[in-house]
Design a protein around this motif. Sequence first.
Motif, PDB file in Angstrom:
ATOM      1  N   ALA A   1      -2.042   7.465   0.950  1.00 12.42           N
ATOM      2  CA  ALA A   1      -0.762   6.649   1.304  1.00 12.42           C
ATOM      3  C   ALA A   1       0.604   7.501   1.308  1.00 12.42           C
ATOM      4  CB  ALA A   1      -0.776   5.437   0.047  1.00 12.42           C
ATOM      5  N   GLY A   2       0.664   8.655   0.514  1.00 13.09           N
ATOM      6  CA  GLY A   2       1.683   9.477   0.521  1.00 13.09           C
ATOM      7  C   GLY A   2       1.758  10.275   1.632  1.00 13.09           C
ATOM      8  N   PHE A   3       0.611  10.561   2.466  1.00 10.37           N
ATOM      9  CA  PHE A   3       0.423  11.277   3.496  1.00 10.37           C
ATOM     10  C   PHE A   3       0.901  10.604   4.644  1.00 10.37           C
ATOM     11  CE2 PHE A   3      -2.758  12.194   6.765  1.00 10.37           C
ATOM     12  CZ  PHE A   3      -2.083  13.198   7.553  1.00 10.37           C
ATOM     13  N   VAL A   4       0.360   9.226   4.688  1.00 10.18           N
ATOM     14  CA  VAL A   4       0.829   8.231   5.877  1.00 10.18           C
ATOM     15  C   VAL A   4       2.126   7.980   5.718  1.00 10.18           C
ATOM     16  CG1 VAL A   4       0.394   5.836   6.617  1.00 10.18           C
ATOM     17  CG2 VAL A   4      -1.440   7.421   5.770  1.00 10.18           C
ATOM     18  N   ALA A   5       2.756   7.774   4.550  1.00 13.57           N
ATOM     19  CA  ALA A   5       4.299   7.421   4.419  1.00 13.57           C
ATOM     20  C   ALA A   5       5.004   8.676   5.074  1.00 13.57           C
ATOM     21  CB  ALA A   5       4.552   7.268   2.875  1.00 13.57           C
ATOM     22  N   ALA A   6       4.525   9.997   4.706  1.00  8.65           N
ATOM     23  CA  ALA A   6       5.263  10.832   5.144  1.00  8.65           C
ATOM     24  C   ALA A   6       5.193  11.190   6.553  1.00  8.65           C
ATOM     25  CB  ALA A   6       4.942  12.100   4.286  1.00  8.65           C
ATOM     26  N   THR A   7       4.211  10.844   7.312  1.00  6.84           N
ATOM     27  CA  THR A   7       3.666  11.597   8.559  1.00  6.84           C
ATOM     28  C   THR A   7       3.627  10.285   9.657  1.00  6.84           C
ATOM     29  OG1 THR A   7       1.380  11.352   8.061  1.00  6.84           O
ATOM     30  CG2 THR A   7       2.534  13.375   7.692  1.00  6.84           C
ATOM     31  N   GLY A   8       3.358   8.990   9.055  1.00  7.39           N
ATOM     32  CA  GLY A   8       3.109   8.025   9.943  1.00  7.39           C
ATOM     33  C   GLY A   8       1.662   8.089  10.539  1.00  7.39           C
TER      34      GLY A   8
ATOM     35  N   ILE B   1       0.680  -1.364   0.096  1.00  3.89           N
ATOM     36  CA  ILE B   1       0.094   0.096  -0.071  1.00  3.89           C
ATOM     37  C   ILE B   1       0.738   1.119  -0.018  1.00  3.89           C
ATOM     38  CG2 ILE B   1      -1.844   1.137   1.172  1.00  3.89           C
ATOM     39  CD1 ILE B   1      -2.651  -1.425  -0.123  1.00  3.89           C
ATOM     40  N   ILE B   2       1.851   1.377   0.870  1.00  4.57           N
ATOM     41  CA  ILE B   2       2.960   2.322   0.840  1.00  4.57           C
ATOM     42  C   ILE B   2       3.486   2.535  -0.660  1.00  4.57           C
ATOM     43  CG2 ILE B   2       5.007   3.403   1.689  1.00  4.57           C
ATOM     44  CD1 ILE B   2       2.539   3.374   3.613  1.00  4.57           C
TER      45      ILE B   2
ATOM     46  N   TRP C   1      -8.747   2.587   5.910  1.00  2.00           N
ATOM     47  CA  TRP C   1      -8.613   3.198   4.480  1.00  2.00           C
ATOM     48  C   TRP C   1      -7.932   2.171   3.630  1.00  2.00           C
ATOM     49  CZ3 TRP C   1      -3.934   4.285   2.356  1.00  2.00           C
ATOM     50  CH2 TRP C   1      -2.782   4.317   3.125  1.00  2.00           C
ATOM     51  N   PHE C   2      -7.130   1.416   4.314  1.00  2.00           N
ATOM     52  CA  PHE C   2      -6.146   0.438   3.210  1.00  2.00           C
ATOM     53  C   PHE C   2      -6.923  -0.908   3.094  1.00  2.00           C
ATOM     54  CE2 PHE C   2      -3.943   0.425   7.445  1.00  2.00           C
ATOM     55  CZ  PHE C   2      -4.019  -0.963   7.732  1.00  2.00           C
ATOM     56  N   ALA C   3      -7.980  -1.243   3.867  1.00  2.00           N
ATOM     57  CA  ALA C   3      -8.600  -2.432   3.895  1.00  2.00           C
ATOM     58  C   ALA C   3     -10.048  -1.943   3.936  1.00  2.00           C
ATOM     59  CB  ALA C   3      -8.045  -3.347   5.028  1.00  2.00           C
ATOM     60  N   PRO C   4     -10.614  -1.667   2.803  1.00  2.84           N
ATOM     61  CA  PRO C   4     -11.976  -0.842   2.777  1.00  2.84           C
ATOM     62  C   PRO C   4     -12.995  -1.799   3.275  1.00  2.84           C
ATOM     63  CG  PRO C   4     -10.933  -0.230   1.012  1.00  2.84           C
ATOM     64  CD  PRO C   4     -10.139  -1.407   1.564  1.00  2.84           C
ATOM     65  N   GLU C   5     -12.897  -3.321   2.918  1.00  2.05           N
ATOM     66  CA  GLU C   5     -13.818  -3.995   3.461  1.00  2.05           C
ATOM     67  C   GLU C   5     -13.696  -5.166   4.419  1.00  2.05           C
ATOM     68  OE1 GLU C   5     -14.405  -2.181  -0.328  1.00  2.05           O
ATOM     69  OE2 GLU C   5     -13.064  -4.071  -0.341  1.00  2.05           O
TER      70      GLU C   5
ATOM     71  N   ASP D   1      -9.417  13.085  10.671  1.00  2.42           N
ATOM     72  CA  ASP D   1      -8.368  12.617   9.531  1.00  2.42           C
ATOM     73  C   ASP D   1      -8.243  13.767   8.437  1.00  2.42           C
ATOM     74  OD1 ASP D   1      -8.355  10.098  11.190  1.00  2.42           O
ATOM     75  OD2 ASP D   1     -10.018   9.189   9.941  1.00  2.42           O
ATOM     76  N   ALA D   2      -9.547  14.086   7.934  1.00  2.00           N
ATOM     77  CA  ALA D   2      -9.629  14.920   6.996  1.00  2.00           C
ATOM     78  C   ALA D   2      -8.863  16.286   7.248  1.00  2.00           C
ATOM     79  CB  ALA D   2     -11.119  15.136   6.423  1.00  2.00           C
ATOM     80  N   LYS D   3      -9.217  16.677   8.446  1.00  2.00           N
ATOM     81  CA  LYS D   3      -8.569  17.946   8.759  1.00  2.00           C
ATOM     82  C   LYS D   3      -7.208  17.720   9.066  1.00  2.00           C
ATOM     83  CE  LYS D   3     -10.063  20.887  11.502  1.00  2.00           C
ATOM     84  NZ  LYS D   3     -10.288  22.290  11.379  1.00  2.00           N
ATOM     85  N   ALA D   4      -6.541  16.784   9.277  1.00  2.00           N
ATOM     86  CA  ALA D   4      -5.081  16.426   9.627  1.00  2.00           C
ATOM     87  C   ALA D   4      -4.400  16.522   8.256  1.00  2.00           C
ATOM     88  CB  ALA D   4      -4.888  15.289  10.354  1.00  2.00           C
TER      89      ALA D   4
END
Length: 314
Positions: free
Chosen positions: A80-87, A23-24, A129-133, A154-157
């Motif tokens: 995914a880019g946001f998560v990779a950059a920020t954790g 996913i990353i 978000w990475f396993a929607p079902e 999450d959206a605000k962050a």
Amino acid sequence: MGCCGPQRQALDAPGQPAVPAEIIEIADNTPPARKRFEGGRAQTGTAHPVIHGDGEGLIRTHRLKPFEVDTAPVTNARFAGFVAATGYVTVAERHGWGTVFRGLLDDPTREPPGGGGAPWWGIVRGACWFAPEGPGSSIEHRADHPVVHIAWEDAKAFATWAGGRLPTEAEWEHAARSGASDDRRFPWGEAEPDETDFMPANIFQGKFPMQNTAADGWAGTSPIGFFPANEAGLFDMAGNVWEWTAEPFRIRSSSKAAKARNTASRAENQKLMKGGSFLCHISYCYRYRIAARMALAADSGGCNSGFRIFYDVH
């Protein structure tokens, strides 16, 4: 509640699942194009309300400052880019579960009901978000689909990280109308979608909730750009995923019904969402209209809740 799942409840949550490496690998921080609106006079509400209890029939005039908006909702790849950059860890990951439309599950009977008078929702442990079902599902081949299972926090962050913000209702409706000062029903005009020849947005086809024909080709989310943009070049301003705004859900009326609804909304910390989703249907959730509104608790967000970034113009 029926359109986007029940309010989040405290459950015994397992440890937070790690974001899979694959996913990353889909991470792409490239933002979409932006559309600039010069501001000026704008309207919220409609002279032709359908769901009166939501307050959509209260027409208000606004004066907007110039702003910009992404032409597309935030995608899985961008998140995914946001998560990779920020954790960053989303609310759904922290709580250990998410709400999923049963029609998307391999076995719709395997999960407990979501409650709130909407049995078509299932509470799925591990859905995020990475396993929607839920476990075993993936967004590996949905990089260009809008990210889901997004709570308001999450959206605000993400918006802060991206240098933007969530919109006001007036800004969102102005963008959906392509900057026009009219009362058009949909981002494309007045024509009502059908289930054969005119399917301009990703909404539900069939008999909700049991029979989803997916006549438009999508039972769940669809990739950005599959459906036409509005006149301003904005994709998915109707259908696909609900979009968070910056505002609490309020009905600006002195009626007893509005006061009661507002009291309940404050108690549940509900925020305003716009645009409808792939689960909206004229027979049940006729909220893919521009003026339509939905309230959802800020810590909620199911398999059809996403967001789009707006920006101040300096």
